[in-house]
Design a protein around this motif. Structure first.
Motif, PDB file in Angstrom:
ATOM      1  N   LYS A  58      48.365  38.079  37.147  1.00  0.00           N
ATOM      2  CA  LYS A  58      48.539  39.216  36.252  1.00  0.00           C
ATOM      3  C   LYS A  58      47.282  39.393  35.414  1.00  0.00           C
ATOM      4  CE  LYS A  58      51.461  38.862  32.750  1.00  0.00           C
ATOM      5  NZ  LYS A  58      52.795  38.845  32.106  1.00  0.00           N
ATOM      6  N   ALA A  59      46.780  40.613  35.391  1.00  0.00           N
ATOM      7  CA  ALA A  59      45.615  40.934  34.573  1.00  0.00           C
ATOM      8  C   ALA A  59      45.891  42.243  33.843  1.00  0.00           C
ATOM      9  CB  ALA A  59      44.361  41.065  35.433  1.00  0.00           C
ATOM     10  N   LYS A 104      50.993  47.550  40.868  1.00  0.00           N
ATOM     11  CA  LYS A 104      51.828  47.660  39.672  1.00  0.00           C
ATOM     12  C   LYS A 104      53.264  47.815  40.155  1.00  0.00           C
ATOM     13  CE  LYS A 104      52.366  50.074  35.242  1.00  0.00           C
ATOM     14  NZ  LYS A 104      52.127  48.898  34.383  1.00  0.00           N
ATOM     15  N   PRO A 105      54.029  46.721  40.166  1.00  0.00           N
ATOM     16  CA  PRO A 105      55.404  46.780  40.672  1.00  0.00           C
ATOM     17  C   PRO A 105      56.253  47.757  39.864  1.00  0.00           C
ATOM     18  CG  PRO A 105      54.682  44.506  40.335  1.00  0.00           C
ATOM     19  CD  PRO A 105      53.662  45.380  39.701  1.00  0.00           C
ATOM     20  N   GLU A 106      57.296  48.259  40.487  1.00  0.00           N
ATOM     21  CA  GLU A 106      58.202  49.189  39.822  1.00  0.00           C
ATOM     22  C   GLU A 106      58.792  48.571  38.556  1.00  0.00           C
ATOM     23  OE1 GLU A 106      62.335  51.687  40.730  1.00  0.00           O
ATOM     24  OE2 GLU A 106      61.443  50.419  42.282  1.00  0.00           O
ATOM     25  N   ALA A 107      59.005  47.259  38.578  1.00  0.00           N
ATOM     26  CA  ALA A 107      59.606  46.579  37.435  1.00  0.00           C
ATOM     27  C   ALA A 107      58.661  46.434  36.252  1.00  0.00           C
ATOM     28  CB  ALA A 107      60.130  45.207  37.847  1.00  0.00           C
ATOM     29  N   ILE A 156      59.456  39.806  43.283  1.00  0.00           N
ATOM     30  CA  ILE A 156      60.244  40.258  44.432  1.00  0.00           C
ATOM     31  C   ILE A 156      59.621  41.508  45.039  1.00  0.00           C
ATOM     32  CG2 ILE A 156      62.462  41.296  45.092  1.00  0.00           C
ATOM     33  CD1 ILE A 156      63.767  39.382  43.024  1.00  0.00           C
ATOM     34  N   GLN A 157      59.225  42.452  44.200  1.00  0.00           N
ATOM     35  CA  GLN A 157      58.645  43.704  44.702  1.00  0.00           C
ATOM     36  C   GLN A 157      57.255  43.503  45.288  1.00  0.00           C
ATOM     37  OE1 GLN A 157      59.122  46.012  41.114  1.00  0.00           O
ATOM     38  NE2 GLN A 157      61.351  46.097  41.386  1.00  0.00           N
ATOM     39  N   ILE A 158      56.481  42.590  44.711  1.00  0.00           N
ATOM     40  CA  ILE A 158      55.182  42.260  45.305  1.00  0.00           C
ATOM     41  C   ILE A 158      55.380  41.670  46.692  1.00  0.00           C
ATOM     42  CG2 ILE A 158      53.199  40.700  45.126  1.00  0.00           C
ATOM     43  CD1 ILE A 158      53.406  41.030  42.056  1.00  0.00           C
ATOM     44  N   ASN A 159      56.346  40.776  46.814  1.00  0.00           N
ATOM     45  CA  ASN A 159      56.609  40.142  48.108  1.00  0.00           C
ATOM     46  C   ASN A 159      57.138  41.143  49.135  1.00  0.00           C
ATOM     47  OD1 ASN A 159      56.838  37.607  49.748  1.00  0.00           O
ATOM     48  ND2 ASN A 159      58.987  38.211  49.770  1.00  0.00           N
ATOM     49  N   GLU A 160      57.936  42.103  48.694  1.00  0.00           N
ATOM     50  CA  GLU A 160      58.448  43.118  49.620  1.00  0.00           C
ATOM     51  C   GLU A 160      57.312  43.942  50.227  1.00  0.00           C
ATOM     52  OE1 GLU A 160      61.191  45.238  47.162  1.00  0.00           O
ATOM     53  OE2 GLU A 160      62.884  43.907  47.635  1.00  0.00           O
ATOM     54  N   LYS A 161      56.245  44.149  49.449  1.00  0.00           N
ATOM     55  CA  LYS A 161      55.101  44.907  49.938  1.00  0.00           C
ATOM     56  C   LYS A 161      54.136  44.039  50.739  1.00  0.00           C
ATOM     57  CE  LYS A 161      54.923  48.528  46.409  1.00  0.00           C
ATOM     58  NZ  LYS A 161      54.084  49.174  45.356  1.00  0.00           N
ATOM     59  N   GLN A 185      48.381  44.741  35.627  1.00  0.00           N
ATOM     60  CA  GLN A 185      48.229  44.925  37.064  1.00  0.00           C
ATOM     61  C   GLN A 185      48.345  43.542  37.694  1.00  0.00           C
ATOM     62  OE1 GLN A 185      47.304  47.855  39.011  1.00  0.00           O
ATOM     63  NE2 GLN A 185      47.878  48.999  37.176  1.00  0.00           N
ATOM     64  N   TYR A 186      48.823  43.496  38.915  1.00  0.00           N
ATOM     65  CA  TYR A 186      48.897  42.227  39.634  1.00  0.00           C
ATOM     66  C   TYR A 186      47.862  42.244  40.758  1.00  0.00           C
ATOM     67  CZ  TYR A 186      52.891  40.831  36.927  1.00  0.00           C
ATOM     68  OH  TYR A 186      53.696  40.463  35.875  1.00  0.00           O
ATOM     69  N   ILE A 187      46.926  41.329  40.662  1.00  0.00           N
ATOM     70  CA  ILE A 187      45.879  41.206  41.675  1.00  0.00           C
ATOM     71  C   ILE A 187      46.395  40.289  42.784  1.00  0.00           C
ATOM     72  CG2 ILE A 187      43.465  40.629  42.102  1.00  0.00           C
ATOM     73  CD1 ILE A 187      43.997  42.840  39.971  1.00  0.00           C
ATOM     74  N   VAL A 188      46.401  40.793  44.006  1.00  0.00           N
ATOM     75  CA  VAL A 188      46.844  40.009  45.160  1.00  0.00           C
ATOM     76  C   VAL A 188      45.639  39.830  46.078  1.00  0.00           C
ATOM     77  CG1 VAL A 188      48.433  39.869  47.099  1.00  0.00           C
ATOM     78  CG2 VAL A 188      49.165  40.992  44.978  1.00  0.00           C
TER      79      VAL A 188
END
Length: 217
Positions: free
Chosen positions: A170-171, A195-198, A41-46, A206-209
């Motif tokens: 996710k890595a 790195k989402p708040e959650a 959700i937080q990745i999508n918000e950004k 870390q989440y690579i987008v």
């Protein structure tokens, strides 16, 4: 073999932290199966990734929280799904309405082939991977197994994404992490790590987008 007192104390401390975690409490309140829902959700918000009618592949989907988020974000006002979601995991997953699920080990070629068959010839808009190996506590071994899953997810994404598609993975920071990011950059126009708040502060995840395949592919 008896469980050590030290291990019991450690397990009890983890359980107490887990139950007091704000994202765990919120997931229970809002009906998500895991706190990891809020990472997506937080990745999508950004990044504003989800849009009506898109096709999504969710790798490492169990227990299903990311599929739940995708299902919610792709819902019409009447609650029906506007798009397609295909999920896969080595573990079983309770059904999510409208989501096609395949159980199998993504490291096995036969499972990859089955997933490709389900997806079909049409390219997809989003490949997202929250896959992680069962951690052994041996840093080098865990990092190696994590990178293998990341590389397999990337390979699948490169084979199945539309030219303007998005890849999320996710890595874990550590051995092989920077090399993986550089590999992703060679294939996508825009790449960033979030790195989402959650995400827990103590986690090296870390989440690579990555967006938009380079035309050379």
């Amino acid at each position: 073999m008896p469980v050590s007192t030290k291990k019991l104390r450690s397990n009890r401390a983890w359980l107490e932290r887990h139950l007091s975690d704000r994202w765990v409490k919120l997931s229970q309140k809002e009906g998500y199966r895991a706190r990891s829902a809020y990472k997506l959700i937080q990745i999508n918000e950004k990044e504003h990734i989800f849009h009506p009618g898109m096709s999504v592949v969710d790798l490492g989907s169990a227990p299903g929280s990311w599929s739940q988020v995708a299902r919610k974000l792709l819902s019409r006002k009447d609650g029906t799904l506007d798009g397609r979601i295909v999920a896969m995991d080595i573990l079983p997953m309770d059904p999510v309405e409208g989501v096609d699920f395949l159980q199998g080990d993504f490291r096995e070629q036969s499972v990859c082939d089955q997933l490709a068959e389900i997806v079909g010839d049409d390219r997809v808009d989003l490949v997202m991977s929250d896959m992680a190996p069962n951690l052994s506590g041996i840093a080098a071994s865990d990092a190696s197994r994590s990178m293998l899953l990341c590389e397999l997810a990337l390979e699948f994404a490169l084979d199945h994404l539309k030219p303007r598609g998005v890849f999320i993975a996710k890595a874990f920071q550590g051995s092989g992490y920077s090399q993986f990011v550089e590999t992703v950059k060679r294939s996508f126009v825009k790449v960033q790590a979030l790195k989402p708040e959650a995400s827990r502060d103590t986690s090296p995840e870390q989440y690579i987008v990555a967006r938009d395949l380079k035309k050379s592919r």
